[in-house]
Write a protein that holds these residues in place. Sequence first.
Motif, PDB file in Angstrom:
ATOM      1  N   HIS A  48       0.838  -1.209   0.000  1.00  0.00           N
ATOM      2  CA  HIS A  48       0.000   0.000   0.000  1.00  0.00           C
ATOM      3  C   HIS A  48       0.874   1.262   0.000  1.00  0.00           C
ATOM      4  CE1 HIS A  48      -2.952   2.879   1.760  1.00  0.00           C
ATOM      5  NE2 HIS A  48      -2.008   3.136   2.656  1.00  0.00           N
ATOM      6  N   LEU A  49       1.942   1.231   0.772  1.00  0.00           N
ATOM      7  CA  LEU A  49       2.831   2.395   0.872  1.00  0.00           C
ATOM      8  C   LEU A  49       3.778   2.521  -0.325  1.00  0.00           C
ATOM      9  CD1 LEU A  49       3.725   2.086   4.644  1.00  0.00           C
ATOM     10  CD2 LEU A  49       2.223   3.795   3.591  1.00  0.00           C
ATOM     11  N   ASN A  50       4.213   1.407  -0.886  1.00  0.00           N
ATOM     12  CA  ASN A  50       5.247   1.425  -1.925  1.00  0.00           C
ATOM     13  C   ASN A  50       4.727   1.336  -3.355  1.00  0.00           C
ATOM     14  OD1 ASN A  50       7.642   1.622  -0.314  1.00  0.00           O
ATOM     15  ND2 ASN A  50       7.239  -0.460   0.372  1.00  0.00           N
ATOM     16  N   TYR A  51       3.457   1.026  -3.539  1.00  0.00           N
ATOM     17  CA  TYR A  51       2.925   0.822  -4.886  1.00  0.00           C
ATOM     18  C   TYR A  51       2.942   2.117  -5.687  1.00  0.00           C
ATOM     19  CZ  TYR A  51      -0.026  -0.723  -8.694  1.00  0.00           C
ATOM     20  OH  TYR A  51      -0.498  -1.049  -9.937  1.00  0.00           O
ATOM     21  N   GLU A  52       3.362   2.007  -6.945  1.00  0.00           N
ATOM     22  CA  GLU A  52       3.296   3.118  -7.893  1.00  0.00           C
ATOM     23  C   GLU A  52       2.791   2.579  -9.217  1.00  0.00           C
ATOM     24  OE1 GLU A  52       7.150   4.950  -8.165  1.00  0.00           O
ATOM     25  OE2 GLU A  52       6.931   5.947  -6.219  1.00  0.00           O
ATOM     26  N   GLY A  53       1.939   3.329  -9.841  1.00  0.00           N
ATOM     27  CA  GLY A  53       1.416   2.938 -11.142  1.00  0.00           C
ATOM     28  C   GLY A  53       0.265   3.841 -11.531  1.00  0.00           C
ATOM     29  N   SER A  54      -0.208   3.680 -12.758  1.00  0.00           N
ATOM     30  CA  SER A  54      -1.292   4.536 -13.254  1.00  0.00           C
ATOM     31  C   SER A  54      -2.602   4.300 -12.505  1.00  0.00           C
ATOM     32  CB  SER A  54      -1.495   4.307 -14.757  1.00  0.00           C
ATOM     33  OG  SER A  54      -1.855   2.957 -14.994  1.00  0.00           O
ATOM     34  N   ASN A  55      -2.727   3.145 -11.889  1.00  0.00           N
ATOM     35  CA  ASN A  55      -3.924   2.812 -11.113  1.00  0.00           C
ATOM     36  C   ASN A  55      -3.677   2.964  -9.606  1.00  0.00           C
ATOM     37  OD1 ASN A  55      -2.164   0.660 -10.938  1.00  0.00           O
ATOM     38  ND2 ASN A  55      -3.694  -0.911 -11.382  1.00  0.00           N
ATOM     39  N   PHE A  56      -2.735   3.846  -9.249  1.00  0.00           N
ATOM     40  CA  PHE A  56      -2.320   4.019  -7.859  1.00  0.00           C
ATOM     41  C   PHE A  56      -3.497   4.265  -6.913  1.00  0.00           C
ATOM     42  CE2 PHE A  56      -1.474   7.030  -4.418  1.00  0.00           C
ATOM     43  CZ  PHE A  56      -0.614   6.276  -3.639  1.00  0.00           C
ATOM     44  N   LEU A  57      -4.364   5.204  -7.233  1.00  0.00           N
ATOM     45  CA  LEU A  57      -5.432   5.573  -6.292  1.00  0.00           C
ATOM     46  C   LEU A  57      -6.334   4.386  -5.946  1.00  0.00           C
ATOM     47  CD1 LEU A  57      -6.391   9.133  -7.597  1.00  0.00           C
ATOM     48  CD2 LEU A  57      -5.061   8.540  -5.562  1.00  0.00           C
ATOM     49  N   GLY A  58      -6.714   3.625  -6.945  1.00  0.00           N
ATOM     50  CA  GLY A  58      -7.569   2.461  -6.700  1.00  0.00           C
ATOM     51  C   GLY A  58      -6.865   1.373  -5.908  1.00  0.00           C
ATOM     52  N   VAL A  59      -5.627   1.071  -6.283  1.00  0.00           N
ATOM     53  CA  VAL A  59      -4.856   0.031  -5.594  1.00  0.00           C
ATOM     54  C   VAL A  59      -4.545   0.470  -4.167  1.00  0.00           C
ATOM     55  CG1 VAL A  59      -2.651  -1.224  -5.567  1.00  0.00           C
ATOM     56  CG2 VAL A  59      -3.915  -0.964  -7.705  1.00  0.00           C
ATOM     57  N   HIS A  60      -4.193   1.741  -4.012  1.00  0.00           N
ATOM     58  CA  HIS A  60      -3.873   2.278  -2.684  1.00  0.00           C
ATOM     59  C   HIS A  60      -5.083   2.127  -1.744  1.00  0.00           C
ATOM     60  CE1 HIS A  60      -1.486   4.847  -0.007  1.00  0.00           C
ATOM     61  NE2 HIS A  60      -2.588   5.560   0.235  1.00  0.00           N
ATOM     62  N   ALA A  61      -6.262   2.512  -2.212  1.00  0.00           N
ATOM     63  CA  ALA A  61      -7.477   2.401  -1.392  1.00  0.00           C
ATOM     64  C   ALA A  61      -7.817   0.936  -1.113  1.00  0.00           C
ATOM     65  CB  ALA A  61      -8.642   3.096  -2.097  1.00  0.00           C
TER      66      ALA A  61
ATOM     67  N   ALA B 146       5.402 -19.471  14.985  1.00  0.00           N
ATOM     68  CA  ALA B 146       4.233 -20.276  14.609  1.00  0.00           C
ATOM     69  C   ALA B 146       3.906 -20.149  13.129  1.00  0.00           C
ATOM     70  CB  ALA B 146       3.024 -19.841  15.445  1.00  0.00           C
ATOM     71  N   SER B 147       4.611 -19.269  12.437  1.00  0.00           N
ATOM     72  CA  SER B 147       4.282 -18.974  11.048  1.00  0.00           C
ATOM     73  C   SER B 147       4.658 -20.107  10.104  1.00  0.00           C
ATOM     74  CB  SER B 147       5.010 -17.705  10.600  1.00  0.00           C
ATOM     75  OG  SER B 147       4.773 -17.476   9.228  1.00  0.00           O
ATOM     76  N   PRO B 148       3.758 -20.407   9.171  1.00  0.00           N
ATOM     77  CA  PRO B 148       4.089 -21.403   8.151  1.00  0.00           C
ATOM     78  C   PRO B 148       4.945 -20.813   7.051  1.00  0.00           C
ATOM     79  CG  PRO B 148       1.880 -20.563   7.790  1.00  0.00           C
ATOM     80  CD  PRO B 148       2.396 -19.906   9.053  1.00  0.00           C
ATOM     81  N   GLY B 149       5.205 -19.529   7.114  1.00  0.00           N
ATOM     82  CA  GLY B 149       5.981 -18.870   6.063  1.00  0.00           C
ATOM     83  C   GLY B 149       5.063 -18.292   5.009  1.00  0.00           C
ATOM     84  N   ILE B 150       5.501 -17.214   4.427  1.00  0.00           N
ATOM     85  CA  ILE B 150       4.715 -16.507   3.429  1.00  0.00           C
ATOM     86  C   ILE B 150       5.658 -16.140   2.297  1.00  0.00           C
ATOM     87  CG2 ILE B 150       5.109 -14.283   4.580  1.00  0.00           C
ATOM     88  CD1 ILE B 150       2.248 -13.495   3.813  1.00  0.00           C
ATOM     89  N   GLN B 151       5.141 -16.130   1.083  1.00  0.00           N
ATOM     90  CA  GLN B 151       5.986 -15.729  -0.040  1.00  0.00           C
ATOM     91  C   GLN B 151       6.315 -14.244   0.119  1.00  0.00           C
ATOM     92  OE1 GLN B 151       4.539 -16.863  -3.898  1.00  0.00           O
ATOM     93  NE2 GLN B 151       6.113 -15.702  -4.963  1.00  0.00           N
ATOM     94  N   LYS B 152       7.580 -13.913  -0.004  1.00  0.00           N
ATOM     95  CA  LYS B 152       8.066 -12.550   0.222  1.00  0.00           C
ATOM     96  C   LYS B 152       8.068 -11.737  -1.070  1.00  0.00           C
ATOM     97  CE  LYS B 152       9.367 -13.684   4.464  1.00  0.00           C
ATOM     98  NZ  LYS B 152       8.382 -13.692   5.469  1.00  0.00           N
ATOM     99  N   VAL B 153       7.808 -10.447  -0.914  1.00  0.00           N
ATOM    100  CA  VAL B 153       7.917  -9.507  -2.028  1.00  0.00           C
ATOM    101  C   VAL B 153       9.395  -9.177  -2.200  1.00  0.00           C
ATOM    102  CG1 VAL B 153       7.335  -7.174  -2.813  1.00  0.00           C
ATOM    103  CG2 VAL B 153       5.625  -8.546  -1.621  1.00  0.00           C
ATOM    104  N   THR B 154       9.896  -9.279  -3.422  1.00  0.00           N
ATOM    105  CA  THR B 154      11.327  -9.044  -3.659  1.00  0.00           C
ATOM    106  C   THR B 154      11.573  -7.931  -4.667  1.00  0.00           C
ATOM    107  OG1 THR B 154      11.356 -10.760  -5.355  1.00  0.00           O
ATOM    108  CG2 THR B 154      11.950 -11.426  -3.104  1.00  0.00           C
ATOM    109  N   SER B 155      10.510  -7.262  -5.135  1.00  0.00           N
ATOM    110  CA  SER B 155      10.650  -6.230  -6.148  1.00  0.00           C
ATOM    111  C   SER B 155       9.727  -5.065  -5.818  1.00  0.00           C
ATOM    112  CB  SER B 155      10.285  -6.804  -7.522  1.00  0.00           C
ATOM    113  OG  SER B 155      10.151  -5.778  -8.478  1.00  0.00           O
ATOM    114  N   TYR B 156      10.142  -3.871  -6.191  1.00  0.00           N
ATOM    115  CA  TYR B 156       9.291  -2.696  -6.033  1.00  0.00           C
ATOM    116  C   TYR B 156       8.385  -2.478  -7.241  1.00  0.00           C
ATOM    117  CZ  TYR B 156      11.626  -1.214  -1.771  1.00  0.00           C
ATOM    118  OH  TYR B 156      12.096  -1.153  -0.482  1.00  0.00           O
ATOM    119  N   LYS B 157       8.482  -3.320  -8.227  1.00  0.00           N
ATOM    120  CA  LYS B 157       7.611  -3.206  -9.395  1.00  0.00           C
ATOM    121  C   LYS B 157       6.179  -3.541  -8.964  1.00  0.00           C
ATOM    122  CE  LYS B 157       7.073  -4.633 -14.151  1.00  0.00           C
ATOM    123  NZ  LYS B 157       7.430  -5.594 -15.188  1.00  0.00           N
ATOM    124  N   GLY B 158       5.254  -2.638  -9.277  1.00  0.00           N
ATOM    125  CA  GLY B 158       3.870  -2.763  -8.804  1.00  0.00           C
ATOM    126  C   GLY B 158       3.212  -4.091  -9.125  1.00  0.00           C
ATOM    127  N   THR B 159       3.329  -4.533 -10.371  1.00  0.00           N
ATOM    128  CA  THR B 159       2.671  -5.785 -10.764  1.00  0.00           C
ATOM    129  C   THR B 159       3.281  -6.986 -10.047  1.00  0.00           C
ATOM    130  OG1 THR B 159       4.104  -5.904 -12.717  1.00  0.00           O
ATOM    131  CG2 THR B 159       1.888  -4.963 -13.020  1.00  0.00           C
TER     132      THR B 159
END
Length: 183
Positions: A63-76, A113-126
């Motif tokens: 939410h904080l790092n996303y950038e793109g032409s659809n920023f407002l919708g994705v941010h909300a 207790a976490s089973p692990g989660i796939q981590k985000v490794t790129s700042y690219k929005g998609t």
Amino acid sequence: MYTPGPGQPQQMQPAPEQAVPQPQDKPKAPGKSKNGDVGSFIQQCISLTSYLKELETQSHLIHLNYEGSNFLGVHAFLKDQYEAHLEQFDTLAEFIRSMDYLMPLCGMGLADASPGIQKVTSYKGTEMLAVYYKNLEELGMKCKKLEPIAAKVGAIDIQNYLADLTGQAFKAAWQIKATLRSS
């Protein structure tokens, strides 16, 4: 108290002591529990709360790092998501406590207790959204697998909540998938 007869002073009756129920022992790890054991079920629920907490953090950071032409919708959308994940975490944790089991005391205990989660490794929005999408689908699958165990141990309130949580996870995943397809 009682009403004294004539000539008797009023005396206080001590209240009978009430035994304070103690919380359940720490649940056993699923591998050490019998299938269908309440302790094993609770451990899996705690693992799911940990996953929800990680999703809350992940969606908030996207939410904080996303950038793109659809920023407002994705941010909300992502703001709604991280707020929903906090509510989901709290609700499931309260169900665990209602069964008289304790939650971990701190973030480290929750992470253990976490089973692990796939981590985000790129700042690219998609790419950020694609990782979050996969984690939401995984949440839905985890809930689907845990729901029949809730039925087996007689936790119908948790069973119903897991069914709702499954729907929430898959709906959010679908919304992200539709957004990714239009990007």
